[in-house]
Write a protein that holds these residues in place. Structure first.
Motif, PDB file in Angstrom:
ATOM      1  N   SER A  16      53.346  36.449  40.365  1.00 26.91           N
ATOM      2  CA  SER A  16      52.904  35.588  39.332  1.00 26.91           C
ATOM      3  C   SER A  16      51.461  35.530  39.076  1.00 26.91           C
ATOM      4  O   SER A  16      50.942  35.846  37.880  1.00 26.91           O
ATOM      5  CB  SER A  16      53.524  34.152  39.686  1.00 26.91           C
ATOM      6  N   ALA A  17      50.751  35.725  39.988  1.00 26.93           N
ATOM      7  CA  ALA A  17      49.092  36.075  39.892  1.00 26.93           C
ATOM      8  C   ALA A  17      48.751  37.153  39.383  1.00 26.93           C
ATOM      9  O   ALA A  17      48.009  37.474  38.530  1.00 26.93           O
ATOM     10  CB  ALA A  17      48.428  35.519  41.208  1.00 26.93           C
ATOM     11  N   ALA A  18      49.388  38.522  39.918  1.00 30.19           N
ATOM     12  CA  ALA A  18      49.137  39.609  39.501  1.00 30.19           C
ATOM     13  C   ALA A  18      49.582  39.937  37.982  1.00 30.19           C
ATOM     14  O   ALA A  18      48.923  40.284  37.221  1.00 30.19           O
ATOM     15  CB  ALA A  18      50.045  40.590  40.345  1.00 30.19           C
ATOM     16  N   ALA A  19      50.922  39.046  37.441  1.00 29.00           N
ATOM     17  CA  ALA A  19      51.275  39.212  36.180  1.00 29.00           C
ATOM     18  C   ALA A  19      50.434  38.144  35.419  1.00 29.00           C
ATOM     19  O   ALA A  19      49.778  38.760  34.197  1.00 29.00           O
ATOM     20  CB  ALA A  19      52.730  38.773  35.979  1.00 29.00           C
ATOM     21  N   ALA A  20      49.974  37.142  35.669  1.00 31.23           N
ATOM     22  CA  ALA A  20      49.031  36.326  34.840  1.00 31.23           C
ATOM     23  C   ALA A  20      47.634  36.999  34.753  1.00 31.23           C
ATOM     24  O   ALA A  20      47.005  37.102  33.732  1.00 31.23           O
ATOM     25  CB  ALA A  20      48.673  34.976  35.389  1.00 31.23           C
ATOM     26  N   ALA A  21      47.019  37.699  35.892  1.00 31.72           N
ATOM     27  CA  ALA A  21      45.848  38.271  35.858  1.00 31.72           C
ATOM     28  C   ALA A  21      45.963  39.553  34.648  1.00 31.72           C
ATOM     29  O   ALA A  21      45.120  39.894  33.905  1.00 31.72           O
ATOM     30  CB  ALA A  21      45.504  38.875  37.259  1.00 31.72           C
ATOM     31  N   VAL A  23      47.995  39.780  32.092  1.00 28.97           N
ATOM     32  CA  VAL A  23      47.981  38.990  30.674  1.00 28.97           C
ATOM     33  C   VAL A  23      46.499  39.049  30.258  1.00 28.97           C
ATOM     34  O   VAL A  23      46.109  39.244  29.380  1.00 28.97           O
ATOM     35  CB  VAL A  23      48.605  37.876  30.850  1.00 28.97           C
ATOM     36  N   ALA A  24      45.738  38.225  31.210  1.00 28.29           N
ATOM     37  CA  ALA A  24      44.329  38.094  30.851  1.00 28.29           C
ATOM     38  C   ALA A  24      43.254  39.241  30.804  1.00 28.29           C
ATOM     39  O   ALA A  24      42.951  39.585  29.594  1.00 28.29           O
ATOM     40  CB  ALA A  24      43.778  37.390  31.893  1.00 28.29           C
ATOM     41  N   LEU A  25      43.634  40.122  31.698  1.00 29.31           N
ATOM     42  CA  LEU A  25      42.854  41.525  31.517  1.00 29.31           C
ATOM     43  C   LEU A  25      43.324  42.276  30.372  1.00 29.31           C
ATOM     44  O   LEU A  25      42.522  42.769  29.505  1.00 29.31           O
ATOM     45  CB  LEU A  25      43.009  42.457  32.785  1.00 29.31           C
ATOM     46  N   GLY A  26      44.487  42.300  30.044  1.00 27.57           N
ATOM     47  CA  GLY A  26      45.146  43.145  28.975  1.00 27.57           C
ATOM     48  C   GLY A  26      44.685  42.569  27.607  1.00 27.57           C
ATOM     49  O   GLY A  26      44.265  43.282  26.714  1.00 27.57           O
ATOM     50  N   LEU A  27      44.881  41.043  27.387  1.00 29.40           N
ATOM     51  CA  LEU A  27      44.086  40.534  26.305  1.00 29.40           C
ATOM     52  C   LEU A  27      42.550  41.033  26.036  1.00 29.40           C
ATOM     53  O   LEU A  27      42.346  41.234  24.801  1.00 29.40           O
ATOM     54  CB  LEU A  27      44.214  39.166  26.270  1.00 29.40           C
ATOM     55  N   LEU A  59      49.455  46.097  29.147  1.00 30.30           N
ATOM     56  CA  LEU A  59      49.159  45.348  30.338  1.00 30.30           C
ATOM     57  C   LEU A  59      49.538  43.883  30.223  1.00 30.30           C
ATOM     58  O   LEU A  59      50.305  43.268  30.566  1.00 30.30           O
ATOM     59  CB  LEU A  59      47.662  45.375  30.774  1.00 30.30           C
ATOM     60  N   ALA A  60      49.136  43.278  28.736  1.00 29.22           N
ATOM     61  CA  ALA A  60      49.300  41.961  28.561  1.00 29.22           C
ATOM     62  C   ALA A  60      50.798  41.809  28.241  1.00 29.22           C
ATOM     63  O   ALA A  60      51.448  40.867  28.717  1.00 29.22           O
ATOM     64  CB  ALA A  60      48.619  41.494  27.336  1.00 29.22           C
ATOM     65  N   ALA A  61      51.444  42.695  27.810  1.00 26.50           N
ATOM     66  CA  ALA A  61      53.021  42.505  27.612  1.00 26.50           C
ATOM     67  C   ALA A  61      53.757  42.930  28.649  1.00 26.50           C
ATOM     68  O   ALA A  61      54.637  42.009  29.016  1.00 26.50           O
ATOM     69  CB  ALA A  61      53.225  43.857  26.378  1.00 26.50           C
ATOM     70  N   GLY A  62      53.440  43.587  29.312  1.00 26.57           N
ATOM     71  CA  GLY A  62      54.139  43.557  30.630  1.00 26.57           C
ATOM     72  C   GLY A  62      53.776  42.525  31.669  1.00 26.57           C
ATOM     73  O   GLY A  62      54.865  42.221  32.072  1.00 26.57           O
ATOM     74  N   GLY A  63      52.769  41.875  31.520  1.00 22.82           N
ATOM     75  CA  GLY A  63      52.349  40.734  32.421  1.00 22.82           C
ATOM     76  C   GLY A  63      53.217  39.520  31.936  1.00 22.82           C
ATOM     77  O   GLY A  63      53.903  38.796  32.442  1.00 22.82           O
ATOM     78  N   LEU A  64      53.304  39.450  30.291  1.00 24.14           N
ATOM     79  CA  LEU A  64      54.302  38.284  29.786  1.00 24.14           C
ATOM     80  C   LEU A  64      55.638  38.638  29.944  1.00 24.14           C
ATOM     81  O   LEU A  64      56.351  37.777  30.481  1.00 24.14           O
ATOM     82  CB  LEU A  64      53.761  38.427  28.221  1.00 24.14           C
ATOM     83  N   GLY A  87      52.249  51.057  34.989  1.00 25.49           N
ATOM     84  CA  GLY A  87      51.580  52.143  34.522  1.00 25.49           C
ATOM     85  C   GLY A  87      50.212  51.390  33.923  1.00 25.49           C
ATOM     86  O   GLY A  87      49.212  52.354  34.063  1.00 25.49           O
ATOM     87  N   GLY A  88      50.118  50.413  33.797  1.00 22.61           N
ATOM     88  CA  GLY A  88      48.762  49.746  33.430  1.00 22.61           C
ATOM     89  C   GLY A  88      47.862  49.945  34.554  1.00 22.61           C
ATOM     90  O   GLY A  88      46.661  50.101  34.489  1.00 22.61           O
ATOM     91  N   TYR A  89      48.203  49.194  35.685  1.00 23.06           N
ATOM     92  CA  TYR A  89      47.501  49.210  36.615  1.00 23.06           C
ATOM     93  C   TYR A  89      47.103  50.596  37.190  1.00 23.06           C
ATOM     94  O   TYR A  89      46.183  51.033  38.016  1.00 23.06           O
ATOM     95  CB  TYR A  89      47.978  48.490  37.862  1.00 23.06           C
ATOM     96  N   ALA A  90      48.061  51.417  37.067  1.00 23.41           N
ATOM     97  CA  ALA A  90      47.795  52.808  37.816  1.00 23.41           C
ATOM     98  C   ALA A  90      46.858  53.500  36.746  1.00 23.41           C
ATOM     99  O   ALA A  90      46.037  54.358  37.298  1.00 23.41           O
ATOM    100  CB  ALA A  90      49.178  53.758  37.616  1.00 23.41           C
TER     101      ALA A  90
END
Length: 142
Positions: A16-21, A23-27, A59-64, A87-90
């Motif tokens: 959850s934290a990795a996905a929320a991060a 979203v924030a980083l992606g935005l 990244l934002a879409a993936g986290g969401l 993909g985004g993190y890599a």
């Protein structure tokens, strides 16, 4: 066993934290563009702006998708979200290490580990789905 949303958070704090991060980083990447990362700017000279916007959107879409899929128990949303996160993190891992060299190792290693973690989670979800489908077929045949 069906879990409520609070229990899913309690049992999946890291994902959850990795996905929320993400979203924030992606935005931030979507809005700010190439200035979000000096490593990305250095490694993608000339095209860092548009690429950073696309990366941020992914990244934002993936986290969401990951969060919605997890909390509403829709693995058909969570799985593509995890692929997008991987993909985004890599991508970030590679660009920051190439663009900053030794100075980008810490961020690159952390992002690379997050990418691997997303891929492992996809494998776990897919294995569980195959097992459930096999058991369902076997019950139907018996």
């Amino acid at each position: 066993m069906t879990l409520n949303r609070k229990d899913r958070l309690r049992l999946n704090p890291f994902g959850s934290a990795a996905a929320a991060a993400a979203v924030a980083l992606g935005l931030l990447g979507l809005v700010v563009g190439q200035d979000i990362s000096q490593g990305m700017t250095n490694s993608l000279r000339g095209v860092a702006g548009p690429v950073a916007h696309l990366w941020g959107a992914e990244l934002a879409a993936g986290g969401l998708l990951k969060l919605v899929g997890l909390y509403w128990q829709h693995s058909e949303l969570e799985t593509p979200g995890l692929w997008m996160l991987a993909g985004g993190y890599a991508f970030y891992s590679i660009t920051v290490m190439v663009g900053l060299g030794v100075h980008g190792l810490a961020a690159g290693i952390i992002s690379g580990a997050l990418a691997v973690g997303c891929l492992v989670k996809v494998r776990v979800i897919m294995r569980s789905a195959r097992t459930a489908a096999r058991e369902s077929r076997e019950r139907g045949e018996a």
